[in-house]
Design a protein around this motif. Sequence first.
Motif, PDB file in Angstrom:
ATOM      1  N   PHE A  67       0.656  -1.286   0.112  1.00  0.00           N
ATOM      2  CA  PHE A  67      -0.027   0.037   0.071  1.00  0.00           C
ATOM      3  C   PHE A  67       0.939   1.292   0.060  1.00  0.00           C
ATOM      4  CE2 PHE A  67      -2.675   3.211   2.341  1.00  0.00           C
ATOM      5  CZ  PHE A  67      -3.671   3.295   1.277  1.00  0.00           C
ATOM      6  N   ASP A  68       0.337   2.252  -0.765  1.00  0.00           N
ATOM      7  CA  ASP A  68       1.238   3.522  -0.836  1.00  0.00           C
ATOM      8  C   ASP A  68       0.983   4.456   0.212  1.00  0.00           C
ATOM      9  OD1 ASP A  68       2.599   5.859  -1.669  1.00  0.00           O
ATOM     10  OD2 ASP A  68       1.744   5.759  -3.587  1.00  0.00           O
TER      11      ASP A  68
ATOM     12  N   PHE B 248     -11.884  -6.656 -10.628  1.00  0.00           N
ATOM     13  CA  PHE B 248     -11.707  -6.551 -12.145  1.00  0.00           C
ATOM     14  C   PHE B 248     -10.172  -6.029 -12.282  1.00  0.00           C
ATOM     15  CE2 PHE B 248     -13.110  -2.345 -11.829  1.00  0.00           C
ATOM     16  CZ  PHE B 248     -12.385  -1.608 -12.799  1.00  0.00           C
ATOM     17  N   GLU B 249      -9.846  -5.213 -11.312  1.00  0.00           N
ATOM     18  CA  GLU B 249      -8.522  -4.496 -11.461  1.00  0.00           C
ATOM     19  C   GLU B 249      -7.354  -5.457 -11.224  1.00  0.00           C
ATOM     20  OE1 GLU B 249     -10.852  -3.836  -9.039  1.00  0.00           O
ATOM     21  OE2 GLU B 249     -10.760  -1.626  -8.976  1.00  0.00           O
ATOM     22  N   MET B 250      -7.510  -6.671 -10.672  1.00  0.00           N
ATOM     23  CA  MET B 250      -6.474  -7.735 -10.373  1.00  0.00           C
ATOM     24  C   MET B 250      -6.261  -8.713 -11.531  1.00  0.00           C
ATOM     25  SD  MET B 250      -5.320  -6.602  -7.527  1.00  0.00           S
ATOM     26  CE  MET B 250      -5.433  -5.080  -8.067  1.00  0.00           C
ATOM     27  N   SER B 251      -6.047  -7.893 -12.818  1.00  0.00           N
ATOM     28  CA  SER B 251      -6.193  -8.909 -13.902  1.00  0.00           C
ATOM     29  C   SER B 251      -4.499  -8.566 -14.535  1.00  0.00           C
ATOM     30  CB  SER B 251      -7.024  -8.457 -14.865  1.00  0.00           C
ATOM     31  OG  SER B 251      -8.540  -8.447 -14.646  1.00  0.00           O
TER      32      SER B 251
ATOM     33  N   ARG C 228      -0.845  -1.529 -10.571  1.00  0.00           N
ATOM     34  CA  ARG C 228       0.298  -2.241 -11.274  1.00  0.00           C
ATOM     35  C   ARG C 228       1.072  -2.815 -10.284  1.00  0.00           C
ATOM     36  NH1 ARG C 228      -0.058   2.880 -14.226  1.00  0.00           N
ATOM     37  NH2 ARG C 228       1.611   3.588 -13.253  1.00  0.00           N
ATOM     38  N   ARG C 229       1.600  -2.202  -9.190  1.00  0.00           N
ATOM     39  CA  ARG C 229       2.554  -2.820  -8.237  1.00  0.00           C
ATOM     40  C   ARG C 229       1.976  -3.975  -7.599  1.00  0.00           C
ATOM     41  NH1 ARG C 229       3.106   1.647  -5.940  1.00  0.00           N
ATOM     42  NH2 ARG C 229       1.923   1.322  -4.374  1.00  0.00           N
ATOM     43  N   THR C 230       0.443  -3.784  -7.108  1.00  0.00           N
ATOM     44  CA  THR C 230      -0.041  -4.885  -6.411  1.00  0.00           C
ATOM     45  C   THR C 230      -0.273  -6.004  -7.615  1.00  0.00           C
ATOM     46  OG1 THR C 230      -1.161  -3.489  -5.451  1.00  0.00           O
ATOM     47  CG2 THR C 230      -2.134  -5.672  -5.291  1.00  0.00           C
TER      48      THR C 230
END
Length: 486
Positions: free
Chosen positions: A140-141, A301-304, A384-386
Amino acid sequence: MAISVDTFFLSPKAHGTLQAQIQQMIAEGILSGRFHVGEKLPSSRKLAMHLGISRITVTLAYTELLANDYLTSRGRSGYYVSENAPVPPSYTPPEKSDETVDWSKAMARQFTGGDTPRKPQDWRDYKYPFIYGQADPSLFDHANWRLCALRALGQKDFAALTTDYFDQDDPLLIEYIARHTLPRRGITARPEEILITLGAQNALWLVSQILLSQQRKAAIEDPCYYTLRDQLVHSRCQIDAIAVDRDGLPPEHITDDTDVIFTTPSHQSPTTATMPMERRRALLDRARDIDAVIVEDDYEFEMSFLSAPSPALKSLDRDGRVVYVGSFSKSLFPGLRLGYLVGSEPFIRQARALRANVLRHPPGHIQRTVAYFLSLGHYDAQIRRTAKKLHQRRTVMEEAITEHGLTIAGRGVYGGSSIWMQADPSVDMATVARSLMPQSVLVEPGAPFFAEKNRQHNYYRLGYSSIAQNRIEPGLALLAKALLPT
């Protein structure tokens, strides 16, 4: 009398700066009654040496407590507990009264029970936490989130911070979702068609309250998100649990009298199955034929990280019959409790009114902080990092699963943060999970995901969003030993 320096210690689990921790230790000591008026504090030099920190840090903490009248200074003699310090309350709980109300009769409805399980509050203390949906602090940022929060608290954003929006939302956040988030899913929506919610769970509750009643019928996936099933039980509607297959919810099994269809087409919960485009169109056709509304929960959906996800079901909708549910809880952190609903304006108007009657709106400063975090590019960078880290962990997990002879029942085509697992039919994963806890292993039994009539106890879910990569294989070794004893 002097307060012993040994009274003070820094907890490794404490939050905040060292200065804030020292202030909190002293304030709590005074408020709890452990430190008394007139008692002398250790010198700043002595306390700094004891704690292994800078002397200036202790001095600044003492100075702040002095300004707040917790401490007083006596020249070169040092710091003492002030006579004006808050006095700990003297409170004796009253004896329990003889209640005469029979609450089992007085309550028209009860909300305890249900299938939704609780994760252990101390899950971070476990060495091998294969649990789903929790944030990893190393990913986490924090720095940029803190800057965005400070900016949201600034004078320029005073109105956004303090305004009672009533049934409206932060226009900056709505604009970002409309212009950036939704187009990535192929969705076009006007501000009047978007509503901010307290996470996806709140969104699903609003939907069920508006669309369902005792006379209406809901079709849900089996297995499915257990909290959704609990919510529908409380709505007292008719529930039809339809078994999913490798492609998700089969449209042909939806009965003609169905009013609302709940589905997770992009990443089925919990099997992670992805619904092919042909079936998505068939589902839309089936809903049109029976005049039903579809509720699409598009979580994760972001974790693609394996390939680009398919367009959302909502993007294929030409009739306006799909209500879309999104959330920032999985991509940022679950404690944020911020999500959104997208639907036709007449529906969103009613959802807006219901939300206003219950909680008015999610806190303005939270909405503005998220708006800044998104609009300044920090959100995309974190995604992107995750995604990169989750890809690495998944690779390690799949290799370890193969090595230890465990069985995968489902894994997301595009990525995600969990794998759906299957043990021998004779195994009760709830029992296995309990037996692993003393070994510092946490796994999630799969039984609560299934409808009661079709409950299967040999499934389980392995999450990898919050477990260190180097602990995946040793943790799975312990799990395999519990499942496959030699």
